[in-house]
Design an enzyme around this catalytic site. Structure first.
Site, PDB file in Angstrom:
ATOM      1  N   TYR A   1      -1.305  -0.816  10.016  1.00  0.00           N
ATOM      2  CA  TYR A   1      -1.459  -0.992   8.584  1.00  0.00           C
ATOM      3  C   TYR A   1      -0.148  -0.605   8.048  1.00  0.00           C
ATOM      4  O   TYR A   1       0.542  -1.339   7.193  1.00  0.00           O
ATOM      5  CB  TYR A   1      -2.577  -0.383   8.166  1.00  0.00           C
ATOM      6  CG  TYR A   1      -2.982  -0.450   6.676  1.00  0.00           C
ATOM      7  CD1 TYR A   1      -3.439  -1.801   6.311  1.00  0.00           C
ATOM      8  CD2 TYR A   1      -2.582   0.355   5.676  1.00  0.00           C
ATOM      9  CE1 TYR A   1      -4.085  -2.070   5.045  1.00  0.00           C
ATOM     10  CE2 TYR A   1      -3.094   0.169   4.343  1.00  0.00           C
ATOM     11  CZ  TYR A   1      -3.655  -1.234   4.156  1.00  0.00           C
ATOM     12  OH  TYR A   1      -4.036  -1.255   2.804  1.00  0.00           O
TER      13      TYR A   1
ATOM     14  N   SER B   1       0.700  -1.069  -0.027  1.00  0.00           N
ATOM     15  CA  SER B   1      -0.061   0.172  -0.097  1.00  0.00           C
ATOM     16  C   SER B   1       0.921   1.140  -0.097  1.00  0.00           C
ATOM     17  O   SER B   1       2.192   0.952   0.428  1.00  0.00           O
ATOM     18  CB  SER B   1      -0.836  -0.142   1.442  1.00  0.00           C
ATOM     19  OG  SER B   1      -1.459   1.387   1.450  1.00  0.00           O
TER      20      SER B   1
ATOM     21  N   LYS C   1       2.326  -3.112   5.883  1.00  0.00           N
ATOM     22  CA  LYS C   1       2.530  -2.908   4.658  1.00  0.00           C
ATOM     23  C   LYS C   1       4.119  -2.678   4.373  1.00  0.00           C
ATOM     24  O   LYS C   1       4.661  -2.966   2.995  1.00  0.00           O
ATOM     25  CB  LYS C   1       1.618  -1.966   3.989  1.00  0.00           C
ATOM     26  CG  LYS C   1       0.248  -2.381   4.038  1.00  0.00           C
ATOM     27  CD  LYS C   1      -0.154  -3.470   3.240  1.00  0.00           C
ATOM     28  CE  LYS C   1      -1.686  -3.871   2.929  1.00  0.00           C
ATOM     29  NZ  LYS C   1      -1.829  -5.061   2.059  1.00  0.00           N
TER      30      LYS C   1
HETATM   31  P1  NDP Z   1     -11.636  -5.622   0.457  1.00  0.00           P
HETATM   32  O1  NDP Z   1     -11.621  -5.234   2.067  1.00  0.00           O
HETATM   33  O2  NDP Z   1     -12.614  -4.933  -0.500  1.00  0.00           O
HETATM   34  O3  NDP Z   1     -11.386  -6.950   0.096  1.00  0.00           O
HETATM   35  C1  NDP Z   1     -10.501  -7.842   0.998  1.00  0.00           C
HETATM   36  C2  NDP Z   1     -10.389  -9.270   0.567  1.00  0.00           C
HETATM   37  O4  NDP Z   1      -9.579 -10.032   1.438  1.00  0.00           O
HETATM   38  C3  NDP Z   1     -11.793  -9.839   0.529  1.00  0.00           C
HETATM   39  O5  NDP Z   1     -11.787 -10.837  -0.336  1.00  0.00           O
HETATM   40  C4  NDP Z   1     -11.931 -10.715   1.812  1.00  0.00           C
HETATM   41  O6  NDP Z   1     -12.572 -11.663   2.059  1.00  0.00           O
HETATM   42  C5  NDP Z   1     -10.411 -11.033   2.199  1.00  0.00           C
HETATM   43  N1  NDP Z   1      -9.762 -11.040   3.444  1.00  0.00           N
HETATM   44  C6  NDP Z   1      -9.755 -10.339   4.339  1.00  0.00           C
HETATM   45  N2  NDP Z   1      -9.006 -10.891   5.246  1.00  0.00           N
HETATM   46  C7  NDP Z   1      -8.743 -11.928   5.070  1.00  0.00           C
HETATM   47  C8  NDP Z   1      -8.112 -13.279   5.958  1.00  0.00           C
HETATM   48  N3  NDP Z   1      -7.874 -13.154   6.918  1.00  0.00           N
HETATM   49  N4  NDP Z   1      -7.937 -14.288   5.254  1.00  0.00           N
HETATM   50  C9  NDP Z   1      -8.347 -14.574   4.058  1.00  0.00           C
HETATM   51  N5  NDP Z   1      -9.136 -13.688   2.989  1.00  0.00           N
HETATM   52  C10 NDP Z   1      -9.031 -12.410   3.743  1.00  0.00           C
HETATM   53  O7  NDP Z   1     -10.366  -5.007   0.285  1.00  0.00           O
HETATM   54  P2  NDP Z   1      -9.432  -4.401  -0.990  1.00  0.00           P
HETATM   55  O8  NDP Z   1      -9.708  -5.241  -2.237  1.00  0.00           O
HETATM   56  O9  NDP Z   1      -9.543  -2.854  -1.064  1.00  0.00           O
HETATM   57  O10 NDP Z   1      -7.760  -4.691  -0.520  1.00  0.00           O
HETATM   58  C11 NDP Z   1      -7.013  -5.688  -1.068  1.00  0.00           C
HETATM   59  C12 NDP Z   1      -5.740  -5.547  -0.805  1.00  0.00           C
HETATM   60  O11 NDP Z   1      -5.519  -4.302  -1.356  1.00  0.00           O
HETATM   61  C13 NDP Z   1      -5.514  -5.568   0.478  1.00  0.00           C
HETATM   62  O12 NDP Z   1      -4.374  -6.181   0.967  1.00  0.00           O
HETATM   63  C14 NDP Z   1      -5.327  -4.019   0.969  1.00  0.00           C
HETATM   64  O13 NDP Z   1      -4.343  -3.731   2.104  1.00  0.00           O
HETATM   65  C15 NDP Z   1      -4.822  -3.519  -0.240  1.00  0.00           C
HETATM   66  N6  NDP Z   1      -4.850  -2.008  -0.507  1.00  0.00           N
HETATM   67  C16 NDP Z   1      -6.091  -1.567  -0.760  1.00  0.00           C
HETATM   68  C17 NDP Z   1      -6.252  -0.309  -0.869  1.00  0.00           C
HETATM   69  C18 NDP Z   1      -7.719   0.399  -1.020  1.00  0.00           C
HETATM   70  O14 NDP Z   1      -7.746   1.882  -1.441  1.00  0.00           O
HETATM   71  N7  NDP Z   1      -8.716  -0.392  -1.358  1.00  0.00           N
HETATM   72  C19 NDP Z   1      -5.432   0.733  -0.925  1.00  0.00           C
HETATM   73  C20 NDP Z   1      -4.021  -0.069  -0.745  1.00  0.00           C
HETATM   74  C21 NDP Z   1      -3.726  -1.318  -0.654  1.00  0.00           C
HETATM   75  P3  NDP Z   1     -13.345 -12.173   3.561  1.00  0.00           P
HETATM   76  O15 NDP Z   1     -13.628 -10.748   4.101  1.00  0.00           O
HETATM   77  O16 NDP Z   1     -14.415 -12.963   3.133  1.00  0.00           O
HETATM   78  O17 NDP Z   1     -12.316 -12.873   4.119  1.00  0.00           O
END
Ligand code: NDP
Length: 250
Positions: A158, A145, A162
């Site tokens: 976080y 991130s 990251k």
């Molecule tokens: P979302 O919250 O929209 O989706 C997160 C995904 O990860 C879901 O599929 C969720 O499914 C899964 N997840 C969360 N915790 C776990 C766990 N412990 N085990 C397995 N699966 C897990 O997040 P984003 O799509 O926005 O983020 C994806 C990645 O990008 C992350 O690493 C985030 O930190 C990073 N990121 C996002 C940004 C943004 O602005 N959106 C900016 C910078 C980085 P479920 O809840 O069913 O487990």
């Protein structure tokens, strides 16, 4: 037709592939012909994602697994190998936020975020590296991130996790190069997903003001870069962080 696809015959595992950026990544890798394995904690969401991905025509395996748990990581990798026999691309995408000011942050907020966002990347990278070493090839793409590079108020947990992912990536890239395993980071800025929607509107607006392109990114815009790093065109790139953030961090 199928043979012409860039990732035909390859197997890609995307953690947190049930929505947001992870689902967008799984979609593009599947479009390019890869067999995809997706994981997440919520089985309903994961099933819906698997149906959507199956509609693209290739094989899909969905495994309920918590990225923060070693047993789950090992079970996920074993399931992928059992079904497809190999793993060519690992995308460590699963991540969570538990935002709070430093002085108010609970131990649990720290532990949950570091366990999922950093320990989870270690657990999956270790398990999959063993598979890729036998294959003498592989691509590992870790989703960090902007916060990991520049820090973000309210996110010491976080930001630390990251930033840790970037260090892990560089060390793993050095260790695994011998086996032709390339390890890189994609570091998104503000991307329009459920995670970004959880940021209070005022804080999100303030962040947007700092983005030269003056808009949030789309999940697909992150997935495009992951698709590139997974493909043959990226064969000489390892240990790098590619920032995809509309200019928020340069
Ligand atoms: P979302 O919250 O929209 O989706 C997160 C995904 O990860 C879901 O599929 C969720 O499914 C899964 N997840 C969360 N915790 C776990 C766990 N412990 N085990 C397995 N699966 C897990 O997040 P984003 O799509 O926005 O983020 C994806 C990645 O990008 C992350 O690493 C985030 O930190 C990073 N990121 C996002 C940004 C943004 O602005 N959106 C900016 C910078 C980085 P479920 O809840 O069913 O487990």
């Amino acid at each position: 037709m199928t043979d012409a696809k860039a990732l035909a015959g390859r197997v890609a595992l995307v953690t947190g592939g049930s929505r947001g950026i992870g689902l967008a990544i799984a979609r593009l890798l599947a479009e390019d012909g890869a067999s995809v394995v997706v994981s997440g904690r919520d089985s309903g969401r994961l099933d819906a994602a698997a149906k959507e991905l199956e509609a693209l025509g290739g094989p899909v395996l969905a495994v309920v697994a918590d990225a923060a748990k070693r047993e789950d990581a090992d079970r996920l990798v074993a399931a992928a190998r059992e079904r497809f026999g190999r793993i060519d691309v690992l995308v460590n995408n699963a991540g969570i936020t538990r935002d709070q000011l430093l002085v108010r942050m609970k131990d649990d907020d720290w532990d949950q975020v570091v366990d999922t966002n950093l320990r989870g990347v270690f657990l999956m990278t270790r398990a999959v590296a063993k598979v890729m070493m036998r294959q003498k090839s592989g691509r590992i793409i870790n989703i960090s991130s902007t916060a990991g590079a520049m820090g973000n108020a309210g996110q010491v947990n976080y930001s630390a996790a990251k930033a840790g992912v970037i260090g892990l990536t560089k060390a793993a890239a050095r260790e695994l190069a011998h086996w032709n395993i390339l390890v890189n980071v994609v570091a998104p800025g503000l991307i329009d997903t459920d995670m970004a929607a959880s940021i209070p509107a005022e804080a999100r607006e303030a962040l947007l003001q700092q983005v030269p392109l003056r808009r949030m990114g789309a999940a697909r815009e992150i997935a495009e870069v992951v698709r590139f790093l997974a493909g043959d065109g990226a064969a000489y790139i390892t240990g790098q962080s590619i920032h995809v953030n509309g200019g928020l961090y340069m």
